[in-house]
Design a protein around this motif. Structure first.
Motif, PDB file in Angstrom:
ATOM      1  N   ASP A   1      -8.231  -1.074  -3.056  1.00  0.00           N
ATOM      2  CA  ASP A   1      -8.571   0.149  -2.307  1.00  0.00           C
ATOM      3  C   ASP A   1      -7.428   1.161  -2.417  1.00  0.00           C
ATOM      4  OD1 ASP A   1     -10.963  -0.918  -1.608  1.00  0.00           O
ATOM      5  OD2 ASP A   1     -10.414  -1.440   0.459  1.00  0.00           O
ATOM      6  N   ALA A   2      -6.199   0.671  -2.214  1.00  0.00           N
ATOM      7  CA  ALA A   2      -5.049   1.587  -2.259  1.00  0.00           C
ATOM      8  C   ALA A   2      -4.830   2.104  -3.680  1.00  0.00           C
ATOM      9  CB  ALA A   2      -3.792   0.870  -1.768  1.00  0.00           C
ATOM     10  N   ALA A   3      -4.961   1.224  -4.666  1.00  0.00           N
ATOM     11  CA  ALA A   3      -4.723   1.631  -6.062  1.00  0.00           C
ATOM     12  C   ALA A   3      -5.746   2.684  -6.487  1.00  0.00           C
ATOM     13  CB  ALA A   3      -4.799   0.413  -6.980  1.00  0.00           C
TER      14      ALA A   3
ATOM     15  N   VAL B   1       0.852  -1.202   0.000  1.00  0.00           N
ATOM     16  CA  VAL B   1       0.000   0.000   0.000  1.00  0.00           C
ATOM     17  C   VAL B   1       0.884   1.247   0.000  1.00  0.00           C
ATOM     18  CG1 VAL B   1      -1.615   1.321   1.438  1.00  0.00           C
ATOM     19  CG2 VAL B   1      -1.998  -1.125   1.046  1.00  0.00           C
ATOM     20  N   LYS B   2       1.953   1.199   0.812  1.00  0.00           N
ATOM     21  CA  LYS B   2       2.878   2.333   0.877  1.00  0.00           C
ATOM     22  C   LYS B   2       3.512   2.588  -0.503  1.00  0.00           C
ATOM     23  CE  LYS B   2       6.350   3.749   4.029  1.00  0.00           C
ATOM     24  NZ  LYS B   2       7.681   3.235   3.975  1.00  0.00           N
TER      25      LYS B   2
ATOM     26  N   GLU C   1       2.472   5.772  -7.460  1.00  0.00           N
ATOM     27  CA  GLU C   1       1.288   6.157  -8.251  1.00  0.00           C
ATOM     28  C   GLU C   1       1.350   5.547  -9.654  1.00  0.00           C
ATOM     29  OE1 GLU C   1       0.282  10.266  -8.170  1.00  0.00           O
ATOM     30  OE2 GLU C   1       0.373  10.401  -5.992  1.00  0.00           O
TER      31      GLU C   1
ATOM     32  N   GLU D   1      -7.245   4.842  -4.754  1.00  0.00           N
ATOM     33  CA  GLU D   1      -6.945   6.160  -4.138  1.00  0.00           C
ATOM     34  C   GLU D   1      -6.064   7.022  -5.036  1.00  0.00           C
ATOM     35  OE1 GLU D   1      -4.865   6.073  -0.390  1.00  0.00           O
ATOM     36  OE2 GLU D   1      -6.337   4.661   0.420  1.00  0.00           O
ATOM     37  N   VAL D   2      -5.148   6.324  -5.804  1.00  0.00           N
ATOM     38  CA  VAL D   2      -4.237   7.102  -6.670  1.00  0.00           C
ATOM     39  C   VAL D   2      -4.611   6.950  -8.146  1.00  0.00           C
ATOM     40  CG1 VAL D   2      -2.322   7.034  -5.017  1.00  0.00           C
ATOM     41  CG2 VAL D   2      -2.499   5.234  -6.744  1.00  0.00           C
ATOM     42  N   ASN D   3      -5.879   6.570  -8.380  1.00  0.00           N
ATOM     43  CA  ASN D   3      -6.402   6.420  -9.750  1.00  0.00           C
ATOM     44  C   ASN D   3      -5.685   5.360 -10.574  1.00  0.00           C
ATOM     45  OD1 ASN D   3      -8.495   8.220  -9.647  1.00  0.00           O
ATOM     46  ND2 ASN D   3      -7.089   9.961  -9.966  1.00  0.00           N
TER      47      ASN D   3
ATOM     48  N   ILE E   1       2.367   1.715  -3.458  1.00  0.00           N
ATOM     49  CA  ILE E   1       1.362   2.205  -4.434  1.00  0.00           C
ATOM     50  C   ILE E   1       1.211   3.722  -4.272  1.00  0.00           C
ATOM     51  CG2 ILE E   1      -1.114   2.173  -5.014  1.00  0.00           C
ATOM     52  CD1 ILE E   1      -1.040  -0.874  -4.250  1.00  0.00           C
ATOM     53  N   ARG E   2       1.144   4.184  -3.008  1.00  0.00           N
ATOM     54  CA  ARG E   2       0.982   5.640  -2.770  1.00  0.00           C
ATOM     55  C   ARG E   2       2.203   6.412  -3.250  1.00  0.00           C
ATOM     56  NH1 ARG E   2      -1.610   4.612   3.102  1.00  0.00           N
ATOM     57  NH2 ARG E   2      -3.725   4.215   2.370  1.00  0.00           N
ATOM     58  N   GLU E   3       3.387   5.814  -3.060  1.00  0.00           N
ATOM     59  CA  GLU E   3       4.629   6.483  -3.475  1.00  0.00           C
ATOM     60  C   GLU E   3       4.757   6.555  -4.997  1.00  0.00           C
ATOM     61  OE1 GLU E   3       7.365   4.812  -0.030  1.00  0.00           O
ATOM     62  OE2 GLU E   3       8.235   4.518  -2.032  1.00  0.00           O
TER      63      GLU E   3
END
Ligand SMILES: Cc1ncc(COP(=O)(O)O)c(C=O)c1O
Length: 432
Positions: free
Chosen positions: A185-187, A156-157, A163, A189-191, A159-161
């Motif tokens: 869910d995590a993906a 998850v971390k 994008e 969030e960053v489209n 994926i956020r980094e």
């Protein structure tokens, strides 16, 4: 007229293959299966000579009255079986299904996160395969050996980094379901989109023995139709999102196929119907057999991976054979005794170890289809121990394998060929 020698040679080679793999081997390649006699009969049709560019009822060639009907039937049957709104059956392989989806979601220079190769990702997900051919950069998701799965928190971390444009889940060594919901869910969030490649477990999904990733939040699923799903070799894309379906569907032809190998379609329809009626029984037996086989192999002295997790929840088992000569040597020796497996990278192998990795991979789906049950797999484990651990001669074990296989010739979980279906006037037999 005497027939040319090279013709007889071609027939003889084919005949030998059919006899060997279909009647004399214990086939344990995790990505293979066999069709039922009815599906095989439906495969061998005039459709194999035809073209049907475009979508049903919007073709570029005439002559497709019935191919349109069969393609629509396949889409309907597969949507019902997989409980999704849209199915695209024209990809001629799992790799082509991946190519079509990847190309729609990213372009050169974009980034994709993938499950690590050494932990079983398919080469098409990587820079060495389809993804690389499309110029997309791959970054591996973190993997946790204790759970034999993607490390959710670290993933998850990442994926956020990063994008990325998309994340792929699914693998060719697929022992435990990947965490689709958490990653989706995590993906989202960053489209980023989530593509879950279920090539190995499609039959288990159809038989409700494995979670359906579309129901858990993945945007699109890609697959082959010939591994645990015992259909003709081919590809499939399925999803609920109409906009994405239309986009992919518009591009599969002309980007990735022209002729989509139409003879797959009747065979796929027959297999989908078999799975509708027998899928739960078949998938349940696959999972029970895999577990029993893994336990038996472990008690015969093999280092079966993921023991702490009950070895497997799918059709696949992985064994570390470093101490027994390595994957290449062990797989070759098993082949000499007519037990067919493949060598496989294990998570701690570097990618360069591909020619002689530490492991072997085994799948029970094909021999389950031929009727093997838990006790039969215990016998296979015993034969493997005699050969690989006790050093018995391959020819000695091979004799026993050929004897054992004699009990498992007929395909189960299938309908018989209905009475009244006429033999082809072309009289084309299987080359045996
Ligand atoms: C996870 C996965 N995806 C895709 C493929 C490719 O499928 P195909 O051989 O139909 O191109 C495979 C093949 O084994 C696979 O294991």
């Amino acid at each position: 007229m005497s027939l040319p020698q090279e013709l007889m040679r071609a027939i003889e080679i084919t005949r030998k293959h059919n006899k060997w793999r279909r009647f004399e081997c214990i086939n344990l390649i995790a990505s293979e299966n066999v069709m039922s006699p009815l599906a095989e009969a439906a495969y061998f049709t005039d459709m194999m000579h035809r073209y049907a560019e475009g979508k049903p009822r919007k073709r570029y060639y005439q002559g497709n009255i019935y191919t349109d009907e069969i393609e629509l039937l396949v889409m309907e049957l597969m949507s019902e079986l997989l409980k999704v709104r849209f199915v695209e059956p024209r990809a001629i392989s799992g790799t082509i299904a991946n190519a079509a989806v990847f190309k729609n979601l990213a372009g050169p220079g974009d980034k994709a996160l993938i499950a690590p190769v050494q932990a079983g990702a398919h080469v098409s997900h990587t820079k060495f395969g389809t993804l690389g051919a499309l110029g997309i950069e791959h970054i591996e998701l973190p993997f946790d050996l204790d759970t034999w799965n993607i490390d959710v928190d670290r993933a998850v971390k990442l994926i956020r980094e990063v994008e990325p444009k998309f994340v792929t889940l699914g693998a060719s060594v697929y022992l435990f379901p990947h965490p689709t919901k958490e990653i989706s869910d995590a993906a989202h969030e960053v489209n980023a989109r989530v593509i879950h490649d279920v090539a190995h477990v499609l039959g288990l999904i159809a038989g409700e023995a494995w979670p359906n990733p579309i129901h858990e939040g993945a945007d699109v699923a890609t697959s082959s139709t010939h591994k645990t799903f015992p259909g003709p070799q081919g590809g499939l894309i399925f999803l609920d999102n109409e906009k994405l379906y239309k986009r992919i569907s518009k591009t599969i032809f002309p980007w990735f196929v022209s002729n989509h190998h139409l003879h797959r379609l009747p065979a796929l329809a027959v297999t989908a119907i078999e799975m509708k009626y027998f899928g739960k029984q078949y998938a349940g037996q696959i999972v029970r057999n895999a577990r029993a086989f893994a336990e038996a192999l472990a008690s015969e002295g093999f280092k079966v991976l993921a023991e702490n997790l009950g070895f497997t929840k799918s059709h696949t088992i992985v064994i570390d054979v470093r101490d027994l000569g390595g994957g290449a040597k062990v797989a070759k020796k098993l082949e000499e005794a007519n037990i067919i497996v493949n060598k496989n990278l294990l998570p701690w192998d570097p990618p360069e170890a591909i020619k002689d990795p530490s492991g072997i991979r085994l799948g029970v789906q094909e021999m389950t289809r031929f009727g093997m049950k838990e006790g039969d797999f215990k016998e296979v484990a015993r034969l493997m121990r005699m050969l690989i651990i006790n050093g018995r001669e391959p020819h000695e074990v091979k004799e026993r394998v050929v004897e054992l296989r004699k009990n498992f010739i007929d395909v189960k979980y299938a309908f018989p060929i209905p009475k009244g279906v006429k033999e082809s006037p072309l009289k084309v037999p299987m080359l045996l």
